[in-house]
Design a protein around this motif. Structure first.
Motif, PDB file in Angstrom:
ATOM      1  N   ASP A  63     129.916  32.681 -18.405  1.00  0.00           N
ATOM      2  CA  ASP A  63     130.799  33.804 -18.726  1.00  0.00           C
ATOM      3  C   ASP A  63     130.137  35.167 -18.557  1.00  0.00           C
ATOM      4  OD1 ASP A  63     133.114  32.243 -19.699  1.00  0.00           O
ATOM      5  OD2 ASP A  63     131.671  31.545 -21.175  1.00  0.00           O
ATOM      6  N   VAL A  64     128.880  35.259 -18.958  1.00  0.00           N
ATOM      7  CA  VAL A  64     128.192  36.557 -18.941  1.00  0.00           C
ATOM      8  C   VAL A  64     126.780  36.361 -18.399  1.00  0.00           C
ATOM      9  CG1 VAL A  64     127.299  38.454 -20.360  1.00  0.00           C
ATOM     10  CG2 VAL A  64     129.520  37.452 -20.900  1.00  0.00           C
ATOM     11  N   ILE A  65     126.373  37.242 -17.492  1.00  0.00           N
ATOM     12  CA  ILE A  65     125.006  37.220 -16.963  1.00  0.00           C
ATOM     13  C   ILE A  65     124.317  38.532 -17.327  1.00  0.00           C
ATOM     14  CG2 ILE A  65     123.556  37.157 -14.898  1.00  0.00           C
ATOM     15  CD1 ILE A  65     125.636  35.454 -13.534  1.00  0.00           C
ATOM     16  N   ILE A  66     123.176  38.421 -18.003  1.00  0.00           N
ATOM     17  CA  ILE A  66     122.369  39.586 -18.349  1.00  0.00           C
ATOM     18  C   ILE A  66     121.072  39.484 -17.539  1.00  0.00           C
ATOM     19  CG2 ILE A  66     121.144  40.767 -20.231  1.00  0.00           C
ATOM     20  CD1 ILE A  66     123.194  39.422 -22.162  1.00  0.00           C
ATOM     21  N   MET A  67     120.674  40.579 -16.899  1.00  0.00           N
ATOM     22  CA  MET A  67     119.450  40.549 -16.081  1.00  0.00           C
ATOM     23  C   MET A  67     118.452  41.603 -16.554  1.00  0.00           C
ATOM     24  SD  MET A  67     120.788  39.969 -12.168  1.00  0.00           S
ATOM     25  CE  MET A  67     119.144  39.651 -11.522  1.00  0.00           C
ATOM     26  N   VAL A  68     117.175  41.253 -16.486  1.00  0.00           N
ATOM     27  CA  VAL A  68     116.104  42.179 -16.868  1.00  0.00           C
ATOM     28  C   VAL A  68     115.575  42.858 -15.604  1.00  0.00           C
ATOM     29  CG1 VAL A  68     113.902  42.442 -18.059  1.00  0.00           C
ATOM     30  CG2 VAL A  68     115.486  40.628 -18.761  1.00  0.00           C
ATOM     31  N   GLN A 122     115.218  38.289 -10.648  1.00  0.00           N
ATOM     32  CA  GLN A 122     115.856  38.381  -9.340  1.00  0.00           C
ATOM     33  C   GLN A 122     116.702  37.146  -9.082  1.00  0.00           C
ATOM     34  OE1 GLN A 122     112.075  38.872  -8.647  1.00  0.00           O
ATOM     35  NE2 GLN A 122     112.387  41.002  -9.232  1.00  0.00           N
ATOM     36  N   MET A 123     117.860  37.373  -8.497  1.00  0.00           N
ATOM     37  CA  MET A 123     118.724  36.256  -8.102  1.00  0.00           C
ATOM     38  C   MET A 123     119.074  36.404  -6.626  1.00  0.00           C
ATOM     39  SD  MET A 123     121.608  36.338 -11.107  1.00  0.00           S
ATOM     40  CE  MET A 123     122.330  34.724 -10.784  1.00  0.00           C
ATOM     41  N   PHE A 124     118.896  35.346  -5.876  1.00  0.00           N
ATOM     42  CA  PHE A 124     119.421  35.329  -4.512  1.00  0.00           C
ATOM     43  C   PHE A 124     119.536  33.903  -4.010  1.00  0.00           C
ATOM     44  CE2 PHE A 124     115.157  37.423  -4.617  1.00  0.00           C
ATOM     45  CZ  PHE A 124     114.382  36.312  -4.426  1.00  0.00           C
ATOM     46  N   ALA A 171     118.161  43.415 -10.922  1.00  0.00           N
ATOM     47  CA  ALA A 171     119.219  43.643 -11.918  1.00  0.00           C
ATOM     48  C   ALA A 171     120.204  44.724 -11.467  1.00  0.00           C
ATOM     49  CB  ALA A 171     118.594  44.016 -13.254  1.00  0.00           C
ATOM     50  N   ASP A 172     119.691  45.837 -10.955  1.00  0.00           N
ATOM     51  CA  ASP A 172     120.598  46.920 -10.577  1.00  0.00           C
ATOM     52  C   ASP A 172     121.429  46.571  -9.347  1.00  0.00           C
ATOM     53  OD1 ASP A 172     120.365  48.943 -12.550  1.00  0.00           O
ATOM     54  OD2 ASP A 172     118.314  49.283 -11.875  1.00  0.00           O
ATOM     55  N   THR A 173     120.828  45.815  -8.422  1.00  0.00           N
ATOM     56  CA  THR A 173     121.584  45.358  -7.253  1.00  0.00           C
ATOM     57  C   THR A 173     122.780  44.528  -7.713  1.00  0.00           C
ATOM     58  OG1 THR A 173     119.641  45.327  -5.859  1.00  0.00           O
ATOM     59  CG2 THR A 173     121.485  43.927  -5.171  1.00  0.00           C
ATOM     60  N   HIS A 174     122.531  43.611  -8.634  1.00  0.00           N
ATOM     61  CA  HIS A 174     123.619  42.720  -9.058  1.00  0.00           C
ATOM     62  C   HIS A 174     124.576  43.383 -10.039  1.00  0.00           C
ATOM     63  CE1 HIS A 174     122.685  39.318  -6.708  1.00  0.00           C
ATOM     64  NE2 HIS A 174     121.483  39.153  -7.207  1.00  0.00           N
ATOM     65  N   LEU A 175     124.093  44.418 -10.745  1.00  0.00           N
ATOM     66  CA  LEU A 175     125.003  45.134 -11.636  1.00  0.00           C
ATOM     67  C   LEU A 175     125.918  46.048 -10.825  1.00  0.00           C
ATOM     68  CD1 LEU A 175     125.752  45.727 -14.631  1.00  0.00           C
ATOM     69  CD2 LEU A 175     124.387  47.799 -14.392  1.00  0.00           C
ATOM     70  N   ALA A 194     126.073  40.559 -12.000  1.00  0.00           N
ATOM     71  CA  ALA A 194     125.580  40.723 -13.375  1.00  0.00           C
ATOM     72  C   ALA A 194     126.556  41.552 -14.202  1.00  0.00           C
ATOM     73  CB  ALA A 194     124.210  41.388 -13.363  1.00  0.00           C
ATOM     74  N   HIS A 195     126.591  41.266 -15.498  1.00  0.00           N
ATOM     75  CA  HIS A 195     127.447  42.037 -16.406  1.00  0.00           C
ATOM     76  C   HIS A 195     126.676  43.128 -17.130  1.00  0.00           C
ATOM     77  CE1 HIS A 195     129.561  38.244 -15.782  1.00  0.00           C
ATOM     78  NE2 HIS A 195     130.655  38.935 -15.975  1.00  0.00           N
ATOM     79  N   LEU A 196     125.348  42.946 -17.182  1.00  0.00           N
ATOM     80  CA  LEU A 196     124.517  43.851 -17.965  1.00  0.00           C
ATOM     81  C   LEU A 196     123.128  43.855 -17.320  1.00  0.00           C
ATOM     82  CD1 LEU A 196     125.547  45.109 -20.629  1.00  0.00           C
ATOM     83  CD2 LEU A 196     124.281  43.350 -21.855  1.00  0.00           C
ATOM     84  N   ALA A 197     122.544  45.044 -17.151  1.00  0.00           N
ATOM     85  CA  ALA A 197     121.151  45.140 -16.698  1.00  0.00           C
ATOM     86  C   ALA A 197     120.379  45.867 -17.779  1.00  0.00           C
ATOM     87  CB  ALA A 197     121.069  45.898 -15.380  1.00  0.00           C
ATOM     88  N   VAL A 198     119.214  45.333 -18.130  1.00  0.00           N
ATOM     89  CA  VAL A 198     118.435  45.898 -19.238  1.00  0.00           C
ATOM     90  C   VAL A 198     116.976  46.038 -18.807  1.00  0.00           C
ATOM     91  CG1 VAL A 198     119.960  44.944 -20.992  1.00  0.00           C
ATOM     92  CG2 VAL A 198     118.001  43.618 -20.205  1.00  0.00           C
ATOM     93  N   ASP A 199     116.161  46.689 -19.657  1.00  0.00           N
ATOM     94  CA  ASP A 199     114.799  47.013 -19.265  1.00  0.00           C
ATOM     95  C   ASP A 199     113.740  46.078 -19.825  1.00  0.00           C
ATOM     96  OD1 ASP A 199     115.226  49.256 -17.571  1.00  0.00           O
ATOM     97  OD2 ASP A 199     115.784  50.422 -19.337  1.00  0.00           O
ATOM     98  N   SER A 200     114.113  45.206 -20.746  1.00  0.00           N
ATOM     99  CA  SER A 200     113.078  44.342 -21.337  1.00  0.00           C
ATOM    100  C   SER A 200     113.693  43.039 -21.826  1.00  0.00           C
ATOM    101  CB  SER A 200     112.426  45.046 -22.519  1.00  0.00           C
ATOM    102  OG  SER A 200     113.374  45.215 -23.552  1.00  0.00           O
ATOM    103  N   ASP A 201     112.807  42.067 -22.082  1.00  0.00           N
ATOM    104  CA  ASP A 201     113.252  40.796 -22.651  1.00  0.00           C
ATOM    105  C   ASP A 201     113.973  41.031 -23.976  1.00  0.00           C
ATOM    106  OD1 ASP A 201     112.009  39.633 -20.516  1.00  0.00           O
ATOM    107  OD2 ASP A 201     110.804  38.223 -21.684  1.00  0.00           O
ATOM    108  N   ALA A 202     113.394  41.916 -24.807  1.00  0.00           N
ATOM    109  CA  ALA A 202     113.981  42.165 -26.135  1.00  0.00           C
ATOM    110  C   ALA A 202     115.410  42.700 -25.988  1.00  0.00           C
ATOM    111  CB  ALA A 202     113.127  43.151 -26.914  1.00  0.00           C
ATOM    112  N   GLU A 203     115.585  43.668 -25.078  1.00  0.00           N
ATOM    113  CA  GLU A 203     116.902  44.268 -24.894  1.00  0.00           C
ATOM    114  C   GLU A 203     117.913  43.232 -24.373  1.00  0.00           C
ATOM    115  OE1 GLU A 203     118.563  48.024 -22.502  1.00  0.00           O
ATOM    116  OE2 GLU A 203     116.387  48.037 -22.715  1.00  0.00           O
ATOM    117  N   ALA A 204     117.435  42.337 -23.521  1.00  0.00           N
ATOM    118  CA  ALA A 204     118.317  41.297 -22.980  1.00  0.00           C
ATOM    119  C   ALA A 204     118.798  40.373 -24.097  1.00  0.00           C
ATOM    120  CB  ALA A 204     117.577  40.500 -21.910  1.00  0.00           C
ATOM    121  N   LEU A 205     117.880  39.994 -24.973  1.00  0.00           N
ATOM    122  CA  LEU A 205     118.222  39.062 -26.046  1.00  0.00           C
ATOM    123  C   LEU A 205     119.097  39.744 -27.100  1.00  0.00           C
ATOM    124  CD1 LEU A 205     114.723  37.373 -26.188  1.00  0.00           C
ATOM    125  CD2 LEU A 205     116.801  36.433 -25.152  1.00  0.00           C
TER     126      LEU A 205
END
Lengths: 126, 513
Positions: free
Chosen positions: B178-183, B188-190, B213-217, B223-234
């Motif tokens: 349902d939701v993809i969050i990327m750091v 990277q996804m391809f 993350a920004d490419t997919h956002l 992506a549904h959300l791009a963030v800067d760190s593991d903590a922010e993603a969680l």
């Protein structure tokens, strides 16, 4: 060492990004303040331009075919991300075409009254 | 050896994962280990690991000598805000988090348990891809995971965080959730990586530019959300789940709100410019309507001519869909249509009412749109709204023209309540276009065509560019004062919460994907 600090200030509902430089003791000069209104969280209108090219120059393209109502910047001018570059009338809307990033205008490719197609380069940023 | 001692020794080996030096390398890359991520994400001391002793069965290519603690994936269950969740976290420090037969079986196991129990599942992805030494067994592992993702779709929330590489077939499990969050910078996804692209097409591209993350956002919309760190993603995972029920049979969680429902916002009376050609930012209206102005946008940066996201009114979660007049004039295009349809179906699957804010001049004209299939993409918007059975409230702010008026959750498509501001203009097309067609002869025969056209357009505007014709025919239920919008929406939603609606029985609809 002068330190530059950045502030975001809201005046009458308008958001300004301000750089303030601390000049240290022994000077009565006021801090230099550069203010330019920014539109908060302005989404880039031209996603293609964002990708940038190898040279680091960004071409801001027309996202829609339309009529250039106004050009708000000149070559050589420094612009902030989100600053309005061109007003493009399309779909009965005066669309604000904004800078995708901070930069310097290296070329303005259109002038007031021009008709442009989608994908035409309006402004080149460096 | 003492049996208790043996358990302790084995547990220590498993908890050490790939060993201190590999964990240190993970940290140097700006990434937490799988166990650190789980610890941060879940409520304190709630994680129960299962399958910790599972190990691979590979014997070829020297695999019989390879130790792989937990087979490179930590699986189990725990709690978030007191509610149970299932989780798997791939461990890059063990064989690069590669997916082999048993690694996949562990993921399938938590998928099965989550689906049977009606509990959300969270996947933390950080994997080099298929474990090549295990060949077709690794491939089968992916297939079994995809199948379970699909079976769970719309039954339980499935949330994915990409926290490292995810390449080739590995991307398709996330893509089915349902939701993809990327750091940024670490994820990277391809489908095919930079080397393959270089070899096959000669294009040179960095991994981050290709699948970051920004490419997919912003570009692909993956992506549904791009963030800067593991903590922010969680933190993002916890935030998403705060709006969602445990499964499709439950209502979303309601929180206490101190923001008064009848709060009046005078600025709303001025937000829509008098000149219909002037853009404005719809974000201000969204913020004003929601509790504490708290809006959680999804896919922000992709098709920004349409805004989608989650918020609350009176503590109840709502999904917001809004045209954005300041981008592409608020038109609906291919990407906005996909974004809208996917979001509406997501909200509908999990019992989240949908509030639609309308200000669109229509579908975006152009050859690239027509050749790109705007007909089939745009049709998804109609399909998603007409199919949805959750409460649907539409508010027309300004322009609602033609096909786009219908598409944006009109009464005809099944909106439960349609409200309008006095600035609303509901018509087949804009005044200029309409005048051109209706009064063509008079305009052409006039001594001053431009003046006649303007006069006729104004005549049309006076007659039709208002909400009262549509309201007179019952397509609009109420014309409201903008400053009282929040109160009216809250009342409308309250009156609809127990709504029951059903569609004819069938295998499944055939949405024009």
């Amino acid at each position: 060492m002068p330190t530059v600090r950045r502030f975001r200030i809201t005046i009458n509902g308008k958001v300004y990004e301000v750089e303030a430089e601390e000049l240290g003791e022994g000077t009565s000069e006021p801090s230099r303040v550069v203010a330019a209104p920014v539109t908060a969280s302005a989404p880039p209108v031209a996603p293609k331009a964002q990708q940038g090219s190898v040279s680091g120059a960004a071409q801001v393209e027309a996202p829609l075919p339309g009529l250039v109502l106004d050009v708000k910047v000149d070559a050589g001018q420094t612009v902030d991300a989100g600053q309005v570059l061109v007003i493009l009338e399309a779909m009965k809307m005066e669309n604000e075409i904004v800078a995708p990033d901070n930069g310097v205008v290296s070329a303005v490719r259109v002038s007031k009254g021009d008709n442009v197609s989608a994908g035409d380069v309006l402004v080149v940023l460096e | 050896m003492d049996k208790k001692e043996e358990l302790k020794r084995r547990q220590a080996d498993i908890e050490a994962m790939g060993g201190p030096s590999r964990v240190e390398r993970q940290h140097q890359m700006g990434k937490w280990s799988a166990r650190e991520r789980i610890q941060y994400l879940l409520d304190a001391n709630t994680f129960e690991e299962i399958g910790a002793h599972v190990t691979h069965r590979g014997t070829r290519f020297g695999m019989d000598a390879v130790q792989a603690p937990a087979d490179g994936v930590v699986t189990g269950f725990g709690r978030i805000e007191g509610r149970p969740v299932y989780i798997f976290a791939q461990d890059f420090t063990v064989l690069g988090g590669s997916l082999g037969e048993m690694h996949a079986a562990k993921i399938q196991r938590v998928q099965d348990l989550a689906l049977k129990s009606g509990v959300p599942i969270i996947g933390l992805n950080d994997s080099g891809g298929a474990r090549i030494q295990e060949g077709v067994d690794a491939l089968n592992g992916y297939g079994e995971i995809f199948k379970r993702n699909t079976w769970a779709s719309g039954v339980i929330p499935q949330i994915t965080v990409i926290m490292g590489p995810s390449a080739g077939g590995a991307v398709y499990s996330p893509a089915l959730t349902d939701v993809i969050i990327m750091v940024r910078h670490t994820a990277q996804m391809f489908i095919t990586g930079p080397q393959v692209i270089q070899a096959v097409t000669g294009e040179t591209v960095s991994a981050e530019d290709l699948g970051g993350a920004d490419t997919h956002l912003k570009r692909s919309g993956v992506a549904h959300l791009a963030v800067d760190s593991d903590a922010e993603a969680l933190d993002g995972v916890r935030r998403v789940l705060s709006f969602l029920p445990q499964n499709w049979m439950e209502e979303p969680p309601v929180v206490k709100s101190r923001d008064p429902l009848e709060r009046i916002d005078e600025t709303l009376a001025r937000v829509v410019p008098d000149d219909a050609n002037k853009p404005y930012d719809v974000a201000g209206i969204i913020g004003s309507i929601l509790d504490e102005g708290d809006f959680f946008p999804l896919q922000k940066g992709y098709a920004d001519n349409l805004v989608v996201g989650l918020g609350r009114i009176g503590g109840h979660p709502v999904g917001i869909v809004a045209n954005q007049p300041r981008v592409l004039a608020g038109t609906l295009d291919i990407n906005a249509s996909d974004k809208l349809a996917r979001f509406v179906r997501f909200a509908d699957a999990f019992n989240i009412p949908i509030v639609t804010l309308v200000d669109t001049p229509g579908y975006l004209p152009g050859t690239s749109q027509e050749y790109g299939g705007i007909i089939r993409h745009g049709a998804k918007v109609l399909y998603a709204y007409a199919e949805a059975t959750v409460p649907k409230v539409t508010l027309i702010l300004r322009k609602a023209y033609g096909g786009a008026y219908l598409a944006m959750c009109s009464r005809s498509l099944g909106a439960d309540l349609v409200l309008a501001w006095p600035t609303a203009e509901i018509a087949v097309m804009g005044p200029d276009g309409a005048a051109n067609i209706i009064f063509r002869r008079e305009i052409e025969g006039s001594d001053n065509p431009a003046e006649t056209k303007a006069a006729k357009a104004e005549e049309y505007r006076q007659q039709f560019a208002n909400p009262y014709v549509a309201a007179g025919h019952g397509y609009i239920d109420a014309v409201i004062e903008p400053e009282k919008t929040r109160g009216h929406l809250a009342q409308a939603l309250m009156a609809l919460y127990n709504k029951q609606d059903h569609r004819p029985k069938r295998h499944h609809g055939n949405i024009p994907v």
